[in-house]
Scaffold this motif. Structure first.
Motif, PDB file in Angstrom:
ATOM      1  N   GLY A 131       0.781  -1.226   0.000  1.00  0.00           N
ATOM      2  CA  GLY A 131       0.000   0.000   0.000  1.00  0.00           C
ATOM      3  C   GLY A 131       0.812   1.275   0.000  1.00  0.00           C
ATOM      4  N   ASN A 132       0.064   2.398  -0.057  1.00  0.00           N
ATOM      5  CA  ASN A 132       0.618   3.749   0.081  1.00  0.00           C
ATOM      6  C   ASN A 132       1.527   4.168  -1.070  1.00  0.00           C
ATOM      7  OD1 ASN A 132      -0.591   4.273   2.718  1.00  0.00           O
ATOM      8  ND2 ASN A 132       0.849   2.742   3.474  1.00  0.00           N
ATOM      9  N   ASN A 133       1.251   3.661  -2.269  1.00  0.00           N
ATOM     10  CA  ASN A 133       2.111   4.002  -3.399  1.00  0.00           C
ATOM     11  C   ASN A 133       1.775   5.336  -4.052  1.00  0.00           C
ATOM     12  OD1 ASN A 133       3.965   1.677  -3.606  1.00  0.00           O
ATOM     13  ND2 ASN A 133       2.051   0.539  -3.787  1.00  0.00           N
ATOM     14  N   LEU A 142       9.629   0.905  -6.379  1.00  0.00           N
ATOM     15  CA  LEU A 142      10.441  -0.247  -6.762  1.00  0.00           C
ATOM     16  C   LEU A 142      11.201  -0.824  -5.572  1.00  0.00           C
ATOM     17  CD1 LEU A 142      11.838   0.889 -10.230  1.00  0.00           C
ATOM     18  CD2 LEU A 142       9.907  -0.620  -9.750  1.00  0.00           C
ATOM     19  N   ARG A 143      11.697   0.031  -4.710  1.00  0.00           N
ATOM     20  CA  ARG A 143      12.447  -0.466  -3.549  1.00  0.00           C
ATOM     21  C   ARG A 143      11.569  -1.294  -2.624  1.00  0.00           C
ATOM     22  NH1 ARG A 143      15.318   4.522  -3.820  1.00  0.00           N
ATOM     23  NH2 ARG A 143      13.967   5.543  -2.287  1.00  0.00           N
ATOM     24  N   VAL A 144      10.358  -0.807  -2.348  1.00  0.00           N
ATOM     25  CA  VAL A 144       9.501  -1.552  -1.429  1.00  0.00           C
ATOM     26  C   VAL A 144       9.000  -2.845  -2.072  1.00  0.00           C
ATOM     27  CG1 VAL A 144       7.311  -0.391  -1.986  1.00  0.00           C
ATOM     28  CG2 VAL A 144       7.669  -1.332   0.284  1.00  0.00           C
ATOM     29  N   VAL A 145       8.708  -2.822  -3.369  1.00  0.00           N
ATOM     30  CA  VAL A 145       8.289  -4.045  -4.057  1.00  0.00           C
ATOM     31  C   VAL A 145       9.415  -5.072  -4.037  1.00  0.00           C
ATOM     32  CG1 VAL A 145       7.663  -5.036  -6.293  1.00  0.00           C
ATOM     33  CG2 VAL A 145       6.568  -2.922  -5.524  1.00  0.00           C
ATOM     34  N   GLU A 146      10.612  -4.637  -4.351  1.00  0.00           N
ATOM     35  CA  GLU A 146      11.749  -5.559  -4.376  1.00  0.00           C
ATOM     36  C   GLU A 146      11.989  -6.176  -3.006  1.00  0.00           C
ATOM     37  OE1 GLU A 146      15.965  -5.558  -6.731  1.00  0.00           O
ATOM     38  OE2 GLU A 146      15.445  -3.734  -5.613  1.00  0.00           O
ATOM     39  N   ARG A 147      11.914  -5.350  -1.966  1.00  0.00           N
ATOM     40  CA  ARG A 147      12.144  -5.847  -0.605  1.00  0.00           C
ATOM     41  C   ARG A 147      11.085  -6.852  -0.181  1.00  0.00           C
ATOM     42  NH1 ARG A 147      12.054  -1.293   1.613  1.00  0.00           N
ATOM     43  NH2 ARG A 147       9.993  -1.276   2.579  1.00  0.00           N
ATOM     44  N   ALA A 181       7.080   0.568 -14.334  1.00  0.00           N
ATOM     45  CA  ALA A 181       8.332   0.265 -13.654  1.00  0.00           C
ATOM     46  C   ALA A 181       8.242  -1.049 -12.874  1.00  0.00           C
ATOM     47  CB  ALA A 181       8.701   1.412 -12.713  1.00  0.00           C
ATOM     48  N   VAL A 182       7.096  -1.290 -12.219  1.00  0.00           N
ATOM     49  CA  VAL A 182       6.919  -2.539 -11.476  1.00  0.00           C
ATOM     50  C   VAL A 182       6.903  -3.726 -12.431  1.00  0.00           C
ATOM     51  CG1 VAL A 182       5.341  -3.851 -10.003  1.00  0.00           C
ATOM     52  CG2 VAL A 182       5.774  -1.441  -9.524  1.00  0.00           C
TER      53      VAL A 182
END
Length: 371
Positions: A131-133, A142-147, A181-182
């Motif tokens: 959330g909160n994108n 991208l950083r939070v998705v990757e993590r 990007a995702v």
């Protein structure tokens, strides 16, 4: 077996410090000391639902037979219908229903999924719900998705916007850029959903939806305001991508209206709409209309366990189970469920829901609602 007492209470989750989110629970205890736990929607801490339970529902239930479950809750629905048949009232009924199923399973020595007819699978894949994108840059998304993907190893990812619902079409180009990007990050074959959280007009939703189709996204969740059923249906019928809705729908009749409008993936929430009994009715309705049932579910403890017991019984389970942000907040009160194991949730086999918790920690944190 008679009901002796009903306790409605909040629990500060996670650290338990000031400002920690509060979730809403109910405990139903019988004359011989057996108990079941249920959970209501956590919106505004669930305080409205808990108040309805404590003031309007608990006095009626005390002394009743727990196995008269359906009659008791249908009676309460109609006794409280003038409070409004949606929202706080249905959240209250959902909590009571889940607690009664948990209690019934313990009384009969069976896990809930056995009482519902048996499980097609006991290991359910999850999807990471992020959330909160709306407030993040492309790089931050991208950083939070990757993590999260590296940590949780999900079968799919859903990126949520969680924007200001009083505004529409704030940054269509920016939203599409984040979606692109995702997709690039996760690759062409990874299953991705996009949750607009009611952020678009019909025109804005069509524009974003067309871009998502080109990017190979699997579903487009709540593109317009949930209460505008005709608009939701129009978007669903004009796009090829599957449009989903229903997390803010509180009755079976409301869900049918979404389906009639053209929505082909429905997402009711077990702690908002009827609990386990309500969700089984939703499954039957979805099956009868040939639409996908993919419940919304963001609560990591009692609500989650109730949800996976139901989902395990569905023959054609279309999508993974939601794994929301801050899942770890169930600890230290609740021992399970923990983080998913290699991207999967395992179905408990203990009687009832299989909830495990630290009774001392729960008592220390509990905020009992009384009237």
């Amino acid at each position: 077996m008679k009901i002796k007492s009903i306790e409605a209470f909040q629990l500060p989750m996670g650290s338990g410090e000031t400002g920690s989110p509060r979730c809403a629970f109910v405990r139903i205890e019988t004359e011989d000391g057996q108990f079941g736990l249920g959970e209501a929607s956590p919106m505004q801490g669930g305080i409205a639902s808990l108040g309805i339970i404590a003031r309007d529902m608990a006095p009626y239930l005390v002394g009743k037979d727990v196995l008269d479950h359906a009659i008791l809750l249908d009676t309460l629905f109609h006794r409280c219908v003038k409070l409004g048949p949606e929202g706080a009232t249905t959240g209250a009924l959902a909590a009571l229903d889940i607690a009664l199923w948990d209690l019934k399973g313990k009384l009969l020595g069976q896990p809930v999924h056995k009482l519902l007819g048996g499980a097609w699978t006991t290991s359910l894949p999850c999807y990471t719900s992020i959330g909160n994108n709306s407030g993040r840059t492309v790089d931050e998304v991208l950083r939070v998705v990757e993590r999260r993907v590296a940590k949780e190893k999900p079968a799919a990812v859903k990126i949520r916007w969680d924007g200001d619902r009083t505004k529409q079409d704030v940054d269509l180009a920016g939203d599409i850029a984040k979606a692109k990007a995702v997709r690039k990050l996760l690759g062409d074959d990874f299953v991705i959903g996009f949750d607009a959280n009611n952020g678009y007009s019909i025109g804005g939703a069509i524009r974003v939806g067309r871009a998502l189709e080109d990017l190979g996204y699997m579903w487009f969740e709540e593109p317009v305001q949930h209460y505008n059923v005709r608009a939701m249906g129009e978007v669903a019928q004009r796009l090829d991508i599957t449009v989903s809705a229903g997390e803010q729908t509180y009755t079976l009749q409301g869900l049918r209206e979404l389906i009639d409008a053209g929505v082909r993936m429905v997402q009711p929430d077990i702690v908002k709409m009827g609990g386990i009994t309500g969700m089984m009715k939703c499954a039957a309705l979805a099956h009868a209309h040939g639409v996908e049932l993919v419940p919304h579910q963001t609560q990591p403890t009692v609500g989650h366990l109730a949800n996976i017991h139901v989902l395990s019984t569905i023959m054609h389970l279309a999508k993974p189970v939601e794994l929301a942000d801050n899942w770890e907040r169930g600890a230290p009160v609740f021992v399970n469920p923990s983080e998913p194991n290699n991207g999967r949730f395992e179905l408990p086999t203990a009687p009832g829901l299989g909830v495990q918790f630290d009774a001392v920690e729960m008592e220390k944190r509990k905020i009992v609602i009384k009237f």
